[in-house]
Structures are given as C-alpha cells and as structure tokens.
Scaffold this motif. Structure first.
Motif, PDB file in Angstrom:
ATOM      1  N   MET A 181     -32.541  39.880-105.207  1.00  0.00           N
ATOM      2  CA  MET A 181     -31.991  39.088-106.290  1.00  0.00           C
ATOM      3  C   MET A 181     -30.496  38.879-106.057  1.00  0.00           C
ATOM      4  N   ILE A 182     -30.029  37.695-106.350  1.00  0.00           N
ATOM      5  CA  ILE A 182     -28.620  37.403-106.115  1.00  0.00           C
ATOM      6  C   ILE A 182     -27.810  37.688-107.368  1.00  0.00           C
ATOM      7  N   ASP A 183     -26.573  38.093-107.158  1.00  0.00           N
ATOM      8  CA  ASP A 183     -25.652  38.299-108.269  1.00  0.00           C
ATOM      9  C   ASP A 183     -24.771  37.058-108.347  1.00  0.00           C
ATOM     10  N   LYS A 184     -25.116  36.174-109.264  1.00  0.00           N
ATOM     11  CA  LYS A 184     -24.485  34.866-109.354  1.00  0.00           C
ATOM     12  C   LYS A 184     -22.998  34.974-109.689  1.00  0.00           C
ATOM     13  N   GLN A 185     -22.642  35.833-110.645  1.00  0.00           N
ATOM     14  CA  GLN A 185     -21.239  35.968-111.049  1.00  0.00           C
ATOM     15  C   GLN A 185     -20.373  36.492-109.909  1.00  0.00           C
ATOM     16  N   GLN A 186     -20.905  37.419-109.154  1.00  0.00           N
ATOM     17  CA  GLN A 186     -20.151  37.982-108.035  1.00  0.00           C
ATOM     18  C   GLN A 186     -19.922  36.920-106.960  1.00  0.00           C
ATOM     19  N   THR A 187     -20.919  36.098-106.693  1.00  0.00           N
ATOM     20  CA  THR A 187     -20.787  35.033-105.710  1.00  0.00           C
ATOM     21  C   THR A 187     -19.782  33.993-106.175  1.00  0.00           C
ATOM     22  N   ILE A 188     -19.824  33.647-107.460  1.00  0.00           N
ATOM     23  CA  ILE A 188     -18.876  32.674-108.009  1.00  0.00           C
ATOM     24  C   ILE A 188     -17.453  33.207-107.898  1.00  0.00           C
ATOM     25  N   GLN A 189     -17.230  34.458-108.253  1.00  0.00           N
ATOM     26  CA  GLN A 189     -15.890  35.037-108.188  1.00  0.00           C
ATOM     27  C   GLN A 189     -15.369  35.118-106.760  1.00  0.00           C
ATOM     28  N   ALA A 190     -16.261  35.352-105.811  1.00  0.00           N
ATOM     29  CA  ALA A 190     -15.837  35.475-104.418  1.00  0.00           C
ATOM     30  C   ALA A 190     -15.384  34.143-103.835  1.00  0.00           C
ATOM     31  N   HIS A 191     -15.916  33.018-104.331  1.00  0.00           N
ATOM     32  CA  HIS A 191     -15.625  31.718-103.723  1.00  0.00           C
ATOM     33  C   HIS A 191     -14.873  30.771-104.648  1.00  0.00           C
ATOM     34  N   ALA A 192     -14.543  31.208-105.854  1.00  0.00           N
ATOM     35  CA  ALA A 192     -13.853  30.333-106.807  1.00  0.00           C
ATOM     36  C   ALA A 192     -12.390  30.171-106.425  1.00  0.00           C
ATOM     37  N   LYS A 193     -11.857  28.985-106.702  1.00  0.00           N
ATOM     38  CA  LYS A 193     -10.446  28.706-106.420  1.00  0.00           C
ATOM     39  C   LYS A 193      -9.558  29.154-107.575  1.00  0.00           C
ATOM     40  N   SER A 194     -10.101  29.166-108.793  1.00  0.00           N
ATOM     41  CA  SER A 194      -9.363  29.627-109.963  1.00  0.00           C
ATOM     42  C   SER A 194     -10.319  30.422-110.853  1.00  0.00           C
ATOM     43  N   ALA A 195      -9.819  30.905-111.965  1.00  0.00           N
ATOM     44  CA  ALA A 195     -10.630  31.766-112.842  1.00  0.00           C
ATOM     45  C   ALA A 195     -11.795  31.009-113.469  1.00  0.00           C
ATOM     46  N   ASN A 196     -11.598  29.737-113.787  1.00  0.00           N
ATOM     47  CA  ASN A 196     -12.647  28.965-114.459  1.00  0.00           C
ATOM     48  C   ASN A 196     -13.454  28.088-113.506  1.00  0.00           C
ATOM     49  N   ASP A 197     -13.303  28.284-112.214  1.00  0.00           N
ATOM     50  CA  ASP A 197     -13.984  27.444-111.226  1.00  0.00           C
ATOM     51  C   ASP A 197     -15.413  27.931-111.025  1.00  0.00           C
ATOM     52  N   SER A 244     -17.110  24.063-108.051  1.00  0.00           N
ATOM     53  CA  SER A 244     -16.527  23.418-106.883  1.00  0.00           C
ATOM     54  C   SER A 244     -17.537  23.414-105.741  1.00  0.00           C
ATOM     55  N   THR A 245     -17.262  22.619-104.751  1.00  0.00           N
ATOM     56  CA  THR A 245     -18.185  22.471-103.629  1.00  0.00           C
ATOM     57  C   THR A 245     -18.421  23.806-102.932  1.00  0.00           C
ATOM     58  N   ALA A 246     -17.368  24.569-102.737  1.00  0.00           N
ATOM     59  CA  ALA A 246     -17.493  25.856-102.050  1.00  0.00           C
ATOM     60  C   ALA A 246     -18.386  26.818-102.837  1.00  0.00           C
ATOM     61  N   VAL A 247     -18.247  26.836-104.147  1.00  0.00           N
ATOM     62  CA  VAL A 247     -19.065  27.716-104.984  1.00  0.00           C
ATOM     63  C   VAL A 247     -20.526  27.274-104.927  1.00  0.00           C
ATOM     64  N   GLN A 248     -20.756  25.964-105.009  1.00  0.00           N
ATOM     65  CA  GLN A 248     -22.126  25.459-104.956  1.00  0.00           C
ATOM     66  C   GLN A 248     -22.786  25.806-103.628  1.00  0.00           C
ATOM     67  N   ILE A 249     -22.060  25.647-102.530  1.00  0.00           N
ATOM     68  CA  ILE A 249     -22.610  25.965-101.209  1.00  0.00           C
ATOM     69  C   ILE A 249     -22.905  27.459-101.100  1.00  0.00           C
ATOM     70  N   ALA A 250     -22.015  28.295-101.617  1.00  0.00           N
ATOM     71  CA  ALA A 250     -22.234  29.743-101.562  1.00  0.00           C
ATOM     72  C   ALA A 250     -23.468  30.145-102.363  1.00  0.00           C
ATOM     73  N   LEU A 251     -23.648  29.562-103.555  1.00  0.00           N
ATOM     74  CA  LEU A 251     -24.829  29.874-104.366  1.00  0.00           C
ATOM     75  C   LEU A 251     -26.110  29.398-103.689  1.00  0.00           C
ATOM     76  N   LEU A 252     -26.076  28.213-103.107  1.00  0.00           N
ATOM     77  CA  LEU A 252     -27.255  27.714-102.395  1.00  0.00           C
ATOM     78  C   LEU A 252     -27.575  28.597-101.194  1.00  0.00           C
ATOM     79  N   THR A 253     -26.545  29.075-100.501  1.00  0.00           N
ATOM     80  CA  THR A 253     -26.764  29.944 -99.339  1.00  0.00           C
ATOM     81  C   THR A 253     -27.430  31.241 -99.762  1.00  0.00           C
ATOM     82  N   GLU A 254     -27.002  31.804-100.878  1.00  0.00           N
ATOM     83  CA  GLU A 254     -27.635  33.024-101.379  1.00  0.00           C
ATOM     84  C   GLU A 254     -29.107  32.783-101.711  1.00  0.00           C
TER      85      GLU A 254
END
Length: 91
Positions: free
Chosen positions: A1-17, A20-30
């Motif tokens: 199971m993936i930890d979505k919040q952890q993946t978002i925090q690892a690839h986000a450019k700001s606190a509310n991001d 973004s493209t990088a976050v979407q790609i990271a989530l899809l990769t997981e």
C-alpha cells in the motif's frame, strides 16, 4: 500500500502543492510499482493488466509534458524515481 501523503510531501514544491506534474508522476509511479507486484503474483488478472497499461500511458504523457516544459526537473525526477528515459531530446 502506498502512503500518499508521504509521497506528496517528498515531491511537493511548496506546502500546499498537491497537483504539480512532479507530484502526479510520483503518485502514478507508486501505483504502477504496487500494481506490478500484484500482477507478478496474479498473472491472469487481465483487468489489472489493462489498468497498468492505462497508468503507464498517463505517466508517459505527463513525463513528455514535463520534458517539454522543464527539462532539468524532468531529468532530476526520472533519476529520483528510477524511471527509464527515452532518447527523444539531447541537450
């Protein structure tokens, strides 16, 4: 199971991001990695195989977009996520 919040925090450019493209790609990769593990154990899951193909296509389109818009970020993200790159653009 993936930890979505952890993946978002690892690839986000700001606190509310969260989109973004990088976050979407990271989530899809997981999700792709998780589904690949599932399909190695369940080889006859044809619906799962189709879902994997759809996720791969979506990630490929997002990677192509990122490559056009911000090549340096594309290189960094593919290295970080260990995604193979195509031989389209040489800079």
């Amino acid at each position: 199971m993936i930890d979505k919040q952890q993946t978002i925090q690892a690839h986000a450019k700001s606190a509310n991001d969260t989109g973004s493209t990088a976050v979407q790609i990271a989530l899809l990769t997981e999700r792709i990695n998780n589904l690949s593990v599932h399909l190695t154990a369940n080889k006859k899951d044809k619906h799962g195989q189709r879902g994997l193909q759809l996720l791969n296509g979506q990630r490929r389109r997002l990677l192509k977009y990122l490559e056009r818009k911000n090549y340096d970020e594309y290189i960094a993200l593919t290295d970080q996520l260990k995604i193979r790159r195509g031989q389209r653009i040489v800079r």
